[in-house]
Design an enzyme around this catalytic site. Structure first.
Site, PDB file in Angstrom:
ATOM      1  N   ARG A   1     -57.020  21.586  36.636  1.00 60.82           N
ATOM      2  CA  ARG A   1     -56.092  21.662  37.767  1.00 60.82           C
ATOM      3  C   ARG A   1     -54.649  21.900  37.336  1.00 60.82           C
ATOM      4  NH1 ARG A   1     -57.168  16.450  41.206  1.00 60.82           N
ATOM      5  NH2 ARG A   1     -57.720  15.592  39.173  1.00 60.82           N
TER       6      ARG A   1
ATOM      7  N   ALA B   1     -26.570  22.326  59.183  1.00 58.99           N
ATOM      8  CA  ALA B   1     -26.193  23.695  59.544  1.00 58.99           C
ATOM      9  C   ALA B   1     -25.636  23.719  60.966  1.00 58.99           C
ATOM     10  CB  ALA B   1     -27.399  24.607  59.441  1.00 58.99           C
TER      11      ALA B   1
ATOM     12  N   TYR C   1     -74.936  17.757  37.614  1.00 58.52           N
ATOM     13  CA  TYR C   1     -75.722  18.971  37.791  1.00 58.52           C
ATOM     14  C   TYR C   1     -77.031  18.840  37.012  1.00 58.52           C
ATOM     15  CZ  TYR C   1     -71.374  20.720  39.796  1.00 58.52           C
ATOM     16  OH  TYR C   1     -70.252  20.881  40.565  1.00 58.52           O
TER      17      TYR C   1
END
Length: 656
Positions: free
Chosen positions: A326, A467, A173
């Protein structure tokens, strides 16, 4: 235990309860006018409540005319922002935390469209090689005006009761651009020698100190190494020896702490690391700075996830405060869990970069900045508390992948009784396959987290138990959540796709098929295809990678693509974009070259088809017709990424 990490610290006049810092990261939560939002307050407050010693906010802009990074970013550009900042400080202080606001100007890495379509200001008229925005060289008057804006911003923070200010001089920056000989080509007193390149930062720092006094903590975040060698420019830009000299000069100027980082947008994988970067990989940067400083503390970052490791590097004198952004995004309770010895319950950041991808694209999409594995991150107001209204009612969950396990976790937190049916012998589902390519071991951290939650919450998981309608009816559940995942697509429209030599990514990643010294073609260069090619090549196979689209890796976030390709490239894997698979015949693969129209043939021992996945739909209709409340989650509803699966599990369990 963890005595170094949980010892008190001091940054200037600011005393901290521990050595844990949430370093700055964008979150896209501020109000459109730049004022601190209720979402911001809840977000940062949750991290302070979670035990973080010092919370550093996202970079706040000092110039409202041409210094914004995005349309939902905190502003410190005028006095109207003070009330919101005051509320933020009060919220952090409620939990005995400290708050520092980072101030910055994006410089040439800003986006013109977000800044009145004006050219971005920079030390020299050299556009950023990553964002390619119109750029103008700043005049001396503009430099002086901006120095004043930084100083006024710090004054506002002090008035608001913020505990300190961090001047963002890192990551490419504006201030970093003045420091870097790669970006700064000026020939006046602001360019050339290091002394001149530091002048802009020095004027800001000395101005803040003069106006705010010695009792207002002043930190500087510094990229002490640009790692330009990673993009083909060894020796260029800011290198560590000069970075250390800058840090030493800042100490002489009265700065209270150096927050050490690295990289620019051009080398951004060294600043915001993808999954292949190991914990601690750049701790030598903090160590080098600390060795040369006399009295002020060093904050360091290096993909730090483990509390034990954080404690160790403080004890070894490599830094004074452990920073991460993070990790605290992924788990706001990291600090408390570490202090209480609940380390196995920590939801470790897996470096998937979903946060960076969504933040970078937030102004162009309806998706705000998100965490790939923590659905509550940034949505603390929305999901502030779970209703404990399950009343012990049973909910059947089919599948122990990320969607099913997250659903089971939330259901258990709500006092339902989830019963998970898993046809395999362990939790994880597709995570098991995702963790197998090289450098993807961090995926196991998510699986470990879910396993710990299963144990903590007493969730019943029936392994090796597919299942069936009979078992579900015997269970008589209040609701059924179907999270049975997906399977690889095998396009039957391609002649020969059913041949014995045709494999899927699951065949390779599951270990069902082991290949060595084979000639292998991988068709499809999504992330799965690239990672399978990488794994096969590392295991000694002669691999070629094919893609129908114009480029390898279509749709993959650029940081992740750069990362995986940096490892695949040196292995010499040939890559063929614009090649459409037409047919397969006993190892012969025929392609249409979409650029020339010609047909090309290749011979392989095996062909891996990585052409996407399809939902596993067995039993869905029968279950829906036999039970009143049925939810289909994750890949079983629509194949997607980890975030999609975890979010589906969370939201459906939250809303039940």
């Amino acid at each position: 235990m963890l005595n170094h990490l949980f010892s008190s610290g001091k940054i200037g006049s600011m005393e901290t309860r521990n050595r844990i810092v949430m370093t700055a990261m964008g979150n896209y939560l501020a109000n459109p006018d730049g004022s601190v939002s209720d979402k911001d307050i809840a977000f940062y407050g949750a991290r302070a409540k979670g035990g973080v010693g010092v919370v550093i906010t996202e970079c706040a802009f000092v110039d409202g005319e041409r210094g914004r990074g995005n349309s939902h970013q905190i502003s410190v550009a005028n006095d109207q922002m003070i009330p919101g900042l005051k509320l933020l400080a009060e919220e952090i202080h409620r939990y005995d935390g400290k708050v520092v606001v980072q101030i910055y100007h994006p410089g040439r890495q800003g986006i013109s469209a977000v800044n009145g379509n004006l050219p971005m200001m920079a030390p020299s008229e050299i556009e950023c090689p990553t964002v390619h925005q119109p750029t103008k060289s700043m005049t001396k008057d503009e430099i002086s005006e901006l120095v004043e804006k930084f100083i006024h911003a710090a004054e506002r923070l002090k008035k608001a009761g913020i505990d300190g200010v961090e001047v963002h001089s890192a990551h490419g920056y504006l201030i970093h651009e003045f420091l870097s000989p790669r970006a700064n080509k000026r020939t006046d007193e602001y360019g050339g020698s290091l002394e001149n390149r530091m002048r802009f930062l020095e004027e800001i720092v000395t101005g803040i100190r003069a106006r705010c006094g010695k009792d207002f903590p002043l930190l500087v975040r510094l990229s002490v190494e640009e790692f330009t060698d990673t993009v083909g420019f060894p020796g260029d830009g800011l290198q560590l020896p000069e970075g250390v000299r800058i840090a030493k000069r800042l100490e002489e100027l009265g700065v209270d702490a150096i927050d050490v980082s690295s990289g620019t947008y051009e080398t951004m994988n060294t600043a915001w690391e993808p999954t292949s970067f190991e914990q601690g990989w750049k701790i030598h940067l903090s160590e080098a700075v600390k060795k040369e400083l006399n009295n002020i503390p060093v904050i360091g970052v290096a993909v730090i996830r483990d509390p034990e490791y954080a404690d160790q590097i403080i004890g070894e004198g490599k830094l004074d405060f452990v920073g991460s952004a993070r990790q605290h995004f992924a788990d706001a309770e990291w600090s408390n869990k570490a202090k209480e010895g609940r380390i196995n319950e920590i939801r470790k950041c897996i470096s998937c970069l979903h946060c960076m991808e969504t933040l970078m694209g937030a102004d162009r999409s309806s998706i705000p900045c998100q965490c790939g594995i923590n659905i509550e991150a940034g949505r603390e107001l929305e999901y502030s508390s779970l209703q404990k209204d399950g009343e012990g009612r049973t909910v059947a969950v089919i599948g122990a992948g990320p969607a099913g396990l997250e659903a089971a976790r939330i259901l258990a937190e709500r006092d339902y009784k989830p019963v998970v049916f898993e046809k395999g012998d362990r939790v994880g589902g597709q995570l098991e396959y995702a963790s197998k390519p090289p450098h993807k071991e961090k995926i196991n951290w998510l699986t470990d987290y879910f396993q710990a939650q299963v144990e903590k919450l007493g969730i019943e998981v029936r392994f090796n138990t597919p299942a069936t309608l009979v078992e579900l009816k015997t269970l008589n559940p209040y609701a059924v959540f179907i999270a049975q995942g997906s399977s690889p697509v095998i396009p039957r429209s391609i002649p020969g796709a059913d041949g014995e030599e045709i494999l899927t990514p699951v065949d390779i990643l599951s270990g069902k098929i082991k290949l060595k010294d084979m000639k292998v073609g991988v068709i499809g260069s999504g992330m799965t295809g690239i990672e399978v090619a990488h794994l096969l090549a590392e295991e000694g196979n002669d691999v070629s990678l094919f893609e129908m689209e114009d480029n390898i890796g279509p749709g993959i976030y650029f940081q992740s693509l750069i990362d995986v390709m940096s490892h695949l490239g040196p292995l010499g894997v040939p890559m063929y974009p614009k090649h459409k698979l037409m047919s397969l015949d006993q190892g012969k693969a025929s392609f249409e070259d979409l650029e020339t129209g010609e047909t090309k043939e290749f011979m392989f021992d095996y062909v891996v088809l990585s052409l996407g996945t399809k939902s596993n739909t067995e039993l869905i209709e029968e279950i829906q017709s036999n039970f009143e409340t049925v939810r289909v989650l994750g890949d079983a509803a629509k194949p997607g990424r980890i975030r999609d699966a975890v979010e589906a599990g969370y939201l459906n369990a939250y809303a039940l």
